[in-house]
Motif scaffolding. Structure first.
Motif, mmCIF file in Angstrom:
data_model
loop_
_atom_site.group_PDB
_atom_site.id
_atom_site.type_symbol
_atom_site.label_atom_id
_atom_site.label_comp_id
_atom_site.label_asym_id
_atom_site.label_seq_id
_atom_site.Cartn_x
_atom_site.Cartn_y
_atom_site.Cartn_z
ATOM 1 N N GLU A 1 39.655 44.952 45.126
ATOM 2 C CA GLU A 1 40.370 45.564 44.020
ATOM 3 C C GLU A 1 40.152 44.726 42.760
ATOM 4 O OE1 GLU A 1 44.399 45.664 45.293
ATOM 5 O OE2 GLU A 1 43.947 46.722 47.164
ATOM 6 N N VAL A 2 39.960 45.403 41.637
ATOM 7 C CA VAL A 2 39.716 44.709 40.372
ATOM 8 C C VAL A 2 40.721 45.188 39.335
ATOM 9 C CG1 VAL A 2 38.029 44.161 38.574
ATOM 10 C CG2 VAL A 2 37.245 44.593 40.914
ATOM 11 N N TYR A 3 41.439 44.251 38.737
ATOM 12 C CA TYR A 3 42.419 44.563 37.700
ATOM 13 C C TYR A 3 42.088 43.749 36.452
ATOM 14 C CZ TYR A 3 44.824 46.258 41.859
ATOM 15 O OH TYR A 3 45.119 46.891 43.040
ATOM 16 N N CYS A 4 42.457 44.305 35.314
ATOM 17 C CA CYS A 4 42.086 43.675 34.049
ATOM 18 C C CYS A 4 43.205 43.877 33.030
ATOM 19 C CB CYS A 4 40.782 44.301 33.559
ATOM 20 S SG CYS A 4 40.163 43.655 32.015
ATOM 21 N N ASP A 5 43.374 42.919 32.131
ATOM 22 C CA ASP A 5 44.434 42.989 31.137
ATOM 23 C C ASP A 5 44.013 43.850 29.943
ATOM 24 O OD1 ASP A 5 46.874 42.556 29.982
ATOM 25 O OD2 ASP A 5 46.406 40.558 29.221
ATOM 26 N N LEU A 6 43.687 45.105 30.257
ATOM 27 C CA LEU A 6 43.326 46.106 29.260
ATOM 28 C C LEU A 6 44.026 47.416 29.612
ATOM 29 C CD1 LEU A 6 39.462 45.496 28.990
ATOM 30 C CD2 LEU A 6 41.173 44.862 27.278
ATOM 31 N N ASP A 7 44.237 48.240 28.618
ATOM 32 C CA ASP A 7 44.880 49.540 28.866
ATOM 33 C C ASP A 7 44.088 50.331 29.905
ATOM 34 O OD1 ASP A 7 46.793 48.936 27.003
ATOM 35 O OD2 ASP A 7 45.814 50.024 25.365
#
Length: 321
Positions: free
Chosen positions: A175-181
């Motif tokens: 799983e990949v999460y990012c601090d972007l909308d």
């Protein structure tokens, strides 16, 4: 009569060639003329290389002695001339290439330079009134630019590209999460089953194919090129407690920092980090990814530079490669 410095340098080159190269003798070689033609070409190439090395060494020595213009040259030399950066800038559009060349030599018309050149009375920042307003201040250290999100625009453009690379080629059960909308989970970047926290690392990779699952935290910074090491230390200290909290839950956790210089310079340690990220994402075009990250940093700085006199900031959509 005193010999000129050019004649003396030529004599040094000839002496060096005599020590390193050996020409055939006529009595020992029946094909003397043919051999000499071949060997002389080799000697000329070797002499040309020696002269080029001497010119390069003299240029680097002169650059090191320059107080204002020599800083970036010293950084390039420390990174073994950073051929990736040098090849990247030659692929830039003409306007951006001119900006890159003048930014690296600190010859852009920043307020401090304009004052030094007697073109401006006060070297203050047009946004925050700080004196003196250097290129470093405009691209990395202006509090008004920080509050208005100008530096975030450059940072998020790079992060968006990095996220797209990792997400597109990620492994199964990763799983990949990012601090972007649109890339967050429950308003953050860490899934709640990993840890409930207010901290939001820029990029989070959760590998659930292992037991226990593995969590990779990546924090991106776009500092002034010579401040990469300081940025790394600050981010490591900032997220040390978060890493400990995740490990205490019985999970594997690693925190990695990535620094891309405001003028596009990427040192060897950060190239290794990019290579590691590409391997996680099964991305083989490592050099292309590295060059694109460098180009985005430079393009973001160019946008900040162009808007330096504007009190208002409207970034619009993020930069694309």
């Amino acid at each position: 009569m005193k010999k000129s410095s050019t004649i003396m340098e030529c004599e040094e080159v000839f002496q060096q060639l005599e020590l390193e190269q050996h020409l055939p003798l006529m009595e020992d070689n029946p094909q003397y003329c043919t051999t000499m033609r071949v060997e002389m070409r080799k000697h000329k190439q070797e002499a040309k290389k020696i002269v080029q090395d001497k010119v390069l060494e003299a240029s680097q020595e002169q650059a090191r002695e320059l107080v204002l213009q020599g800083e970036f040259a010293r950084l390039l030399e420390e990174q073994e001339c950073n051929t990736d950066w040098q090849s990247m800038i030659h692929c830039l559009p003409r306007g951006l290439l001119a900006f890159a060349a003048r930014a690296t030599s600190n010859s852009l018309p920043s307020p401090d330079n304009l004052a030094r050149w007697k073109k401006l009375v006060s070297p203050k920042c047009p946004l925050c009134d700080k004196v003196p307003c250097t290129l470093f201040h405009l691209l990395s250290n202006c509090q008004t630019s920080l509050q208005q999100g100008r530096y975030d625009y450059r940072h998020d453009s790079i992060l968006s590209y990095l996220y797209s690379i990792v997400r597109k080629a990620r492994r199964e059960k990763m799983e990949v999460y990012c601090d972007l909308d649109g890339a967050r989970v429950n308003g953050g970047t860490l899934p709640p089953d990993i840890l409930v926290t207010a901290s939001r690392p820029d990029l989070v990779l959760v590998d659930r194919s292992t037991t226990p699952c593995s969590v990779e935290l990546v924090e991106l910074t776009v500092p002034w090129d010579s401040g990469a090491e300081g940025a790394r230390v600050r981010k490591e200290l900032r997220y040390a407690t978060l890493v400990e909290d995740i490990i205490e839950k019985g999970l594997k956790c690693k925190h990695t920092t990535l620094e891309i210089g405001a003028r596009g310079l990427i040192n060897q340690r950060n190239k290794t980090t990019i290579t590691w990220l590409c391997s996680l994402a099964r991305e083989r075009r490592i050099q292309r990814v590295t060059s694109t990250l460098s180009k985005l940093a430079l393009l973001g700085s160019y946008c900040i530079w162009v808007a330096r006199r504007s009190k208002d900031w409207s970034s619009g959509s993020l930069l694309k490669p």
